[in-house]
Design a protein around this motif. Sequence first.
Motif, PDB file in Angstrom:
ATOM      1  N   MET A  62       1.026  -0.955  -0.071  1.00  0.00           N
ATOM      2  CA  MET A  62      -0.096  -0.175  -0.132  1.00  0.00           C
ATOM      3  C   MET A  62       1.092   1.014   0.609  1.00  0.00           C
ATOM      4  SD  MET A  62      -3.284  -1.384   0.039  1.00  0.00           S
ATOM      5  CE  MET A  62      -4.105  -0.035   1.300  1.00  0.00           C
ATOM      6  N   SER A  63       0.383   2.443  -0.464  1.00  0.00           N
ATOM      7  CA  SER A  63       1.342   3.645  -0.630  1.00  0.00           C
ATOM      8  C   SER A  63       0.346   4.802  -0.714  1.00  0.00           C
ATOM      9  CB  SER A  63       1.659   3.127  -1.843  1.00  0.00           C
ATOM     10  OG  SER A  63       0.610   2.959  -3.370  1.00  0.00           O
ATOM     11  N   ALA A  64       1.013   6.225   0.040  1.00  0.00           N
ATOM     12  CA  ALA A  64       0.692   7.018   0.141  1.00  0.00           C
ATOM     13  C   ALA A  64      -0.103   7.289  -1.297  1.00  0.00           C
ATOM     14  CB  ALA A  64       0.933   7.765   1.254  1.00  0.00           C
ATOM     15  N   ALA A  65      -0.628   8.538  -1.184  1.00  0.00           N
ATOM     16  CA  ALA A  65      -1.026   9.376  -2.624  1.00  0.00           C
ATOM     17  C   ALA A  65       0.112  10.272  -2.079  1.00  0.00           C
ATOM     18  CB  ALA A  65      -1.961   9.785  -2.592  1.00  0.00           C
ATOM     19  N   GLY A  66       0.525  10.606  -3.288  1.00  0.00           N
ATOM     20  CA  GLY A  66       2.190  11.600  -3.407  1.00  0.00           C
ATOM     21  C   GLY A  66       3.061  10.680  -3.131  1.00  0.00           C
ATOM     22  N   THR A  67       3.133   9.798  -3.285  1.00  0.00           N
ATOM     23  CA  THR A  67       4.900   9.087  -2.984  1.00  0.00           C
ATOM     24  C   THR A  67       5.483   8.942  -3.798  1.00  0.00           C
ATOM     25  OG1 THR A  67       3.285   7.323  -1.781  1.00  0.00           O
ATOM     26  CG2 THR A  67       5.082   6.213  -2.311  1.00  0.00           C
ATOM     27  N   VAL A  68       6.835   9.084  -3.490  1.00  0.00           N
ATOM     28  CA  VAL A  68       7.606   9.120  -4.917  1.00  0.00           C
ATOM     29  C   VAL A  68       8.482   7.537  -4.728  1.00  0.00           C
ATOM     30  CG1 VAL A  68       9.630  10.118  -5.111  1.00  0.00           C
ATOM     31  CG2 VAL A  68       7.874  11.941  -4.616  1.00  0.00           C
ATOM     32  N   HIS A  69       8.653   7.387  -5.318  1.00  0.00           N
ATOM     33  CA  HIS A  69       9.740   5.702  -5.655  1.00  0.00           C
ATOM     34  C   HIS A  69      10.893   5.987  -6.717  1.00  0.00           C
ATOM     35  CE1 HIS A  69      10.303   1.372  -5.752  1.00  0.00           C
ATOM     36  NE2 HIS A  69      10.453   1.854  -6.734  1.00  0.00           N
ATOM     37  N   VAL A  70      11.905   5.917  -5.961  1.00  0.00           N
ATOM     38  CA  VAL A  70      12.869   5.430  -7.145  1.00  0.00           C
ATOM     39  C   VAL A  70      14.187   4.721  -6.164  1.00  0.00           C
ATOM     40  CG1 VAL A  70      15.362   6.916  -6.970  1.00  0.00           C
ATOM     41  CG2 VAL A  70      13.359   8.363  -6.645  1.00  0.00           C
ATOM     42  N   GLU A  71      14.683   3.630  -7.191  1.00  0.00           N
ATOM     43  CA  GLU A  71      15.402   2.597  -7.979  1.00  0.00           C
ATOM     44  C   GLU A  71      15.731   2.722  -8.164  1.00  0.00           C
ATOM     45  OE1 GLU A  71      11.730  -0.616  -8.080  1.00  0.00           O
ATOM     46  OE2 GLU A  71      13.439  -1.541  -8.726  1.00  0.00           O
ATOM     47  N   LEU A  72      17.013   1.904  -7.904  1.00  0.00           N
ATOM     48  CA  LEU A  72      18.305   2.014  -8.579  1.00  0.00           C
ATOM     49  C   LEU A  72      18.149   0.306  -8.990  1.00  0.00           C
ATOM     50  CD1 LEU A  72      21.623   3.508  -7.709  1.00  0.00           C
ATOM     51  CD2 LEU A  72      19.543   3.935  -9.218  1.00  0.00           C
ATOM     52  N   ARG A  73      18.647   0.109 -10.289  1.00  0.00           N
ATOM     53  CA  ARG A  73      18.394  -1.698 -10.527  1.00  0.00           C
ATOM     54  C   ARG A  73      19.619  -1.919 -11.499  1.00  0.00           C
ATOM     55  NH1 ARG A  73      12.545  -2.983 -13.342  1.00  0.00           N
ATOM     56  NH2 ARG A  73      11.226  -2.658 -11.025  1.00  0.00           N
ATOM     57  N   GLY A  74      20.803  -2.106 -10.606  1.00  0.00           N
ATOM     58  CA  GLY A  74      22.075  -2.970 -10.517  1.00  0.00           C
ATOM     59  C   GLY A  74      22.208  -3.214 -12.553  1.00  0.00           C
ATOM     60  N   GLY A  75      22.908  -3.789 -13.375  1.00  0.00           N
ATOM     61  CA  GLY A  75      23.416  -5.041 -13.818  1.00  0.00           C
ATOM     62  C   GLY A  75      21.983  -4.923 -14.697  1.00  0.00           C
ATOM     63  N   ALA A  76      20.838  -3.609 -15.219  1.00  0.00           N
ATOM     64  CA  ALA A  76      19.610  -3.637 -15.620  1.00  0.00           C
ATOM     65  C   ALA A  76      20.107  -3.324 -17.524  1.00  0.00           C
ATOM     66  CB  ALA A  76      18.310  -3.224 -15.454  1.00  0.00           C
ATOM     67  N   TYR A  77      20.010  -3.261 -18.052  1.00  0.00           N
ATOM     68  CA  TYR A  77      20.537  -2.612 -19.849  1.00  0.00           C
ATOM     69  C   TYR A  77      19.616  -2.548 -19.856  1.00  0.00           C
ATOM     70  CZ  TYR A  77      22.502  -0.863 -23.428  1.00  0.00           C
ATOM     71  OH  TYR A  77      22.924   0.305 -24.459  1.00  0.00           O
ATOM     72  N   ALA A  78      19.031  -1.225 -20.653  1.00  0.00           N
ATOM     73  CA  ALA A  78      18.015  -1.109 -21.597  1.00  0.00           C
ATOM     74  C   ALA A  78      18.682   0.142 -22.745  1.00  0.00           C
ATOM     75  CB  ALA A  78      16.983  -1.283 -21.592  1.00  0.00           C
ATOM     76  N   ASP A  79      17.750   0.051 -23.946  1.00  0.00           N
ATOM     77  CA  ASP A  79      19.177   2.048 -25.247  1.00  0.00           C
ATOM     78  C   ASP A  79      18.290   2.526 -24.622  1.00  0.00           C
ATOM     79  OD1 ASP A  79      17.695  -0.008 -27.458  1.00  0.00           O
ATOM     80  OD2 ASP A  79      17.024   1.672 -27.737  1.00  0.00           O
ATOM     81  N   SER A  80      18.380   3.751 -24.574  1.00  0.00           N
ATOM     82  CA  SER A  80      17.583   4.748 -24.332  1.00  0.00           C
ATOM     83  C   SER A  80      16.348   4.936 -25.274  1.00  0.00           C
ATOM     84  CB  SER A  80      18.286   6.570 -24.820  1.00  0.00           C
ATOM     85  OG  SER A  80      18.945   6.265 -25.951  1.00  0.00           O
ATOM     86  N   VAL A  81      16.469   4.559 -26.160  1.00  0.00           N
ATOM     87  CA  VAL A  81      14.870   4.429 -27.151  1.00  0.00           C
ATOM     88  C   VAL A  81      14.046   3.506 -26.350  1.00  0.00           C
ATOM     89  CG1 VAL A  81      14.323   4.372 -28.923  1.00  0.00           C
ATOM     90  CG2 VAL A  81      15.858   5.237 -29.416  1.00  0.00           C
ATOM     91  N   ALA A  82      14.476   2.228 -26.044  1.00  0.00           N
ATOM     92  CA  ALA A  82      13.613   1.510 -25.452  1.00  0.00           C
ATOM     93  C   ALA A  82      12.772   1.762 -23.789  1.00  0.00           C
ATOM     94  CB  ALA A  82      13.615   0.154 -25.091  1.00  0.00           C
TER      95      ALA A  82
END
Lengths: 231, 479, 468
Positions: free
Chosen positions: B1-21
């Motif tokens: 459950m998340s409060a309204a207005g919540t900000v979620h920032v996460e880092l995923r190492g080892g994940a990759y996709a090109d900028s257009v994707a």
Amino acid sequence: MRPFSGTMSVAGATRVRDRLAATPDGPLPALHTGPHAAYFAVERPGSDPWCLGVVGTQAAAVPNALRIAFRDLRSLDLGATHVLDGTLQLGSIRIRIGRLIDVQVPRRPITVPASDPAPLIARIGLGEGLTPYADDVLCGWLAIQRAAGVATPEVDQEVRAAVARTTLLSATLLDCALHGEVLPEFAAYVASLGTPDQPEREAALAAVGESSGEGLLAGARQALGVETEAA
Amino acid sequence: MSAAGTVHVELRGGAYADSVALLQVSRRVTDQPGVAAAQVAMATPLNVEVLTQMGFAVPAEATANDMVVAIRLAEDSAGDALDGALAAVDTALAGRGSAPGPAEVARPRTAGAALRGVPDALTLVSVPGASALVEAMDALDAGRDVMLFSDNVPVDQEVALKRVATERGLLVMGPDCGTAVLGGVGLGFANAVSPGPVGIVAASGTGCQQLLALLHHAGVGVGHALGVGGHDLSAEVGGLSTRDALLRLDRDPTVELVVLVSKPPAADVAAALEEYAASLATPVELAFLGAGRPDLTAVTERVLARLDRQVPAWPVVGRAEPLVQGGTVLHGLFVGGTLCEEAWLIASEIHGDQTSRACDFVDFGADELTQGRAHPMIDPTLRLEHLARVADDERTAGVLLDVVLGHGAEPDPAGRLAPAIEAARALRPLPVVVTMVGTDLDPQRLGDQLSALTAAGAETHFSNAGATRRALELLGGPR
Amino acid sequence: MNTPTHVVNVGADLFADALDAQAVPVTRVDWRPPMPGTEADLTTLALDPLRRDANARALAAVLEVRATLVDVSPASEVLGLQPGQFLHAGPPIGWDAASGPLRGALMGAAALEGLVDDPEDAVPLFAADAAVSLEPCHHRDAVGPMAGVVSPSMWMFVLEDSATGRRTTCSLNEGLGKVLRYGAYGREVLERLRWMGDVLGPLLQKAVRSAGPVDVTGILTQMLQMGDEAHNRNRAGTLMLLRDLAPAMVTSGADATEVAQALRFVGGNDHFFLNLAMPACKLALDAARSIEGSTMVVAMARNGTDFGIQTAGTGDEWFTGPAQLADGLFLGDYGPDDANPDIGDSAITESAGIGGFAMATAPAIVRLVGGTVPDALATTRRMHEITLGENPRWTVPVLDFQGTPTGIDVTLVCRTGILPQINTGMAGRVAGVGQVGAGLVSPPAEIFPKALSVLAARTRSRAATQGA
């Protein structure tokens, strides 16, 4: 990726695009369908009928065909081919011409000795298969005239008069040849005349189809006045 | 459950996709219910800046190899909005290049593996610069030509790669090559043109595209346009690919005239090339752009003259009017680097040392503005934001823009630009001049693009030089 | 300058999409960043002028080898192994670091050689390094499955490459259950080993010497088409070996009871041929050793603690990391906590393109290791991404007789992140427990960048000395 609906891009000559665009809505009867190529009859009131090809990457890339970017046509609904709004539909797949191909034979500064194609014209329609050998020879002869920039108005007229004797596909290919429109292997062969690549390009042309390539080469060599080997 | 207005920032190492994707992923997540803003991007400095400006706090340890997933929920979002948004991120990331089903075969993982199955393929490489040479060598090892869109390849590597190519009679188009046309097939960002007797060798993408479009419009086709990359004519590289490209075109019997277009190379490189070009059977028009030299339109006209073809009047569609009062600065917002430079050179001819006061030109395709982002020909966001800002600025007296159509470019540039131009002109009736680099064969429907821009009040030129001079004229002469 | 008939796209999909829209056939490479920190070394190696030809020669040399079984003899004769000298599987290791199965096997072997009466008494000997020495089998041109312990009185298969006379050896396979190679050292283990030395070895020697060399490579070729992959499944190979040797065993002059015992022993051990498959693979791979500039793996081996590889271009250097725990199915009540880390020289089969690399040809094995048939096909296909070529003799029927993926390339492993897939039995962590399961395992990823970095350093120093 094979689309089973939606739009599929193909490549084709400008004249194929234009003629399709002028075709009224309606089904296109299949003249022949195989795993690598399919041919359809296209009719339009007030015009001669012509044959439209749909070819995959393994088939001969004839100048009257739309070229698909994969090998096997069996995943396509060729039985439901029709024209809608000037574009080709294969069942529910709309065919978009995403690239125009230059099918013109290259102009080369070659000399073609004057020769009489009457014997060739007389043999139009003789032979078996979708494109009788004699027709292929005449196509080769005509395309070389165009490559040399030689106009042959009387010959053209006689050819047009004679094509009713042959298959619709062959008649269409003769019409292409009259316009100087050729297979990529024929264009490459003409481009290589007088260069070290010529033998390789001749072999590649001769390898096209069952005997069509050989026929085209034979007609070209006749037009060039080259001694042909005894049959 | 998340409060309204919540900000979620996460880092995923080892994940990759090109900028257009990632652009497409970001769009899809933003469309999810309850999401106010979202951005999924590799944590390059530019993207971190964009994320920070969007109000997301990116962890300090984030590197360019980490993928950032940043989501801000709307004030009135439902309790499970975050879960839904994150699920959408995963689906969208997995959606492209997903694992094959049981009957499908997995895609090859290297150029070498792909080339084993295909007898005569050209390889097109656009991976990050540090890995580009390795893929390119796979192509050369397979005896094939390669086009390298990738940039940031060290010069010594570029030289080594090109030496191998020359030895083997192969062609390396690039690094930093975004445009090529081979026998009617457009590679990278390229325009669809009729085939014809001209061959182009270009060290600049949009420079090449301008030539392609103008020559096509003049009814003279282009058979092949070979890119050599932005560094080939430097002193260190010495024009290695340029020579190979000139030779290829010389050997092609359908090419009657070759145009070599680039910024001025190092002096001895230029001299060596001139000598080499003179040794070829096919005539070569050398077009080294720069101060005091013919612009791209003038080059095109020279080419037409050499082929004994008529020079058409380069089309202008629509009409811009100068501002009645106020404003002193002409803002140029470009997606094409060479077009931007050409505009600047022309402006400098007129304004001399006052140019930087009268003109502010930005190249949105430049490296600093494209780190880990999609190129502006694909993602117009940065340019549109800038347009809104300059329109709001009282000092602005006019706007000059380029629109580049063709393969690889977004499907409807005018669709995004025209409303922005209209909005800008609603504030003040600024003159907006557009260079349209495109042909009637391009996928974007040239006619529709022109109509949209004209309806928004822009004046559109096919010639960049023409557009620039017109924009400067509307601005008024030196004050 | 021709119209491209096909384009291989490596990188952003948008370029491939634009080519689709122009009806140009496109192959989209599924590119991912290489293993972290390897970009510079990969670039150096890509530009190494020796690499392409060196790898081609290495692969060709491997594929040319025909391994034949020419003799069976004690290790003391064939390897010159002295009392107190013991060989083991995997890269070099000392007693302190050795895991349960290896220790148990050494203890049993010490008793077999008469160094001690009770295997438990061997512990202080090994711990003190007193009058005993340990060496990898590989260093003596040998290989051993699981603990792979070889001692002087053990009889060895001797394989030869007739073209060059090069030889490799491997002990005889004891069977399943409580056996030395799983670290068991009880009375029945030693009794069996003594019987193998007194009866089986000499009988096989007579048979091989009289029947003539057995074409081991030929048997491998056939068994791969019969559901064997030569690491975890050797049943057809064992039976074909028996077919080749049985007549000569019968006519050897040995006592009929003993011949019957031997035939029963071999026939009842589905893994017997493993101890021929392994040295055959080593014989082939050794042909590529010391080819300067080659980035091909010539050995993968585990000692129960470390996993090590050697490459063609880096001499005898071992690149090691922690041996991993296999992932698969457990026998009986055993579970993951019972399993020892990966052990054995049997990964030489995968190094040569079979075993786990040929999983597609052995659908039966797939269930034993907890996989599905599509997984097996996908695995073999995936191994083609990291190998230099295909074996034209060893072909996989269900993949249209495509040759097995041969010659692991260190650069391709680092570029793709795809690790070699090994099919293995799992030994119990506690010595003597025996086999607890079977499953899939890979090397620790980090050993490949290590090897890559040494290869790249050699390339650079070569370039420097040439003043390039």
